[in-house]
Design an enzyme around this catalytic site. Structure first.
Site, PDB file in Angstrom:
ATOM      1  CB  ILE A   6     -57.610   5.492   5.634  1.00 21.51           C
ATOM      2  CG1 ILE A   6     -58.061   4.020   5.635  1.00 21.51           C
ATOM      3  CG2 ILE A   6     -58.395   6.312   4.615  1.00 21.51           C
ATOM      4  CD1 ILE A   6     -59.452   3.800   6.193  1.00 21.51           C
ATOM      5  CD  GLU A   7     -50.460   8.093   3.591  1.00 20.69           C
ATOM      6  OE1 GLU A   7     -49.458   7.562   4.074  1.00 20.69           O
ATOM      7  OE2 GLU A   7     -50.438   8.687   2.485  1.00 20.69           O
ATOM      8  CD  GLU A  46     -51.197   0.340  14.028  1.00 22.26           C
ATOM      9  OE1 GLU A  46     -49.967   0.186  14.044  1.00 22.26           O
ATOM     10  OE2 GLU A  46     -51.751   1.290  13.421  1.00 22.26           O
ATOM     11  CB  CYS A  86     -47.711   6.532  15.878  1.00 26.55           C
ATOM     12  SG  CYS A  86     -49.524   6.654  15.939  1.00 26.55           S
TER      13      CYS A  86
END
Length: 136
Positions: A43-44, A55, A86
């Site tokens: 969800i940017e 995740e 990341c």
């Protein structure tokens, strides 16, 4: 069978991702110790620091549902590169499980099987004896 179920769930939820800035959608499915599967997508946010990784959404949903142990995870990305988690997500995963199987898949359907120990071998840890105190 576990692998296929997780990959299918991650692929389905990837389509729900909110990725208007990067155009890169990620879906994640995590299996709790109960056998239940929880899903999440990225969800940017225009302020990238406020972006939530798939995740974290999947594991957060599981934790909110009283699941605190995890057996396996699948991460699927909309690009041709493998969508490895990341660094922040690796630490997030390691907080809850030190030995998690992770299946990573790209848009071509290539799949790599790895685990959190290999992805994050020297993770930050307060120590198992007392997580509330910094170890010297």
């Amino acid at each position: 069978m576990q692998k296929q179920r997780l990959l299918e769930n991650a692929l389905l939820v990837m389509n729900n991702a909110h990725a208007p800035y990067s155009g890169y959608k990620i879906g994640c499915a995590v299996m709790g110790e109960s056998g239940k599967i929880y899903v999440g997508c990225n969800i940017e946010n225009v302020s990238y620091g406020a972006t939530i990784c798939a995740e974290q959404v999947a594991m957060g949903t599981a934790i909110a549902g009283s699941e605190h142990g995890f057996m396996a995870m699948a991460i699927v990305g909309s690009g041709e590169d493998m969508p490895y988690p990341c660094g922040i997500v690796r630490q997030f995963i390691k907080e809850f499980c030190s030995d998690l199987i992770i299946y990573v898949s790209n848009s071509k359907g290539d799949v790599v099987e790895t685990n959190i120990k290999d992805l994050y071998p020297d993770s930050f840890d307060f120590g198992s004896a007392d997580k509330g105190k910094l170890q010297n």
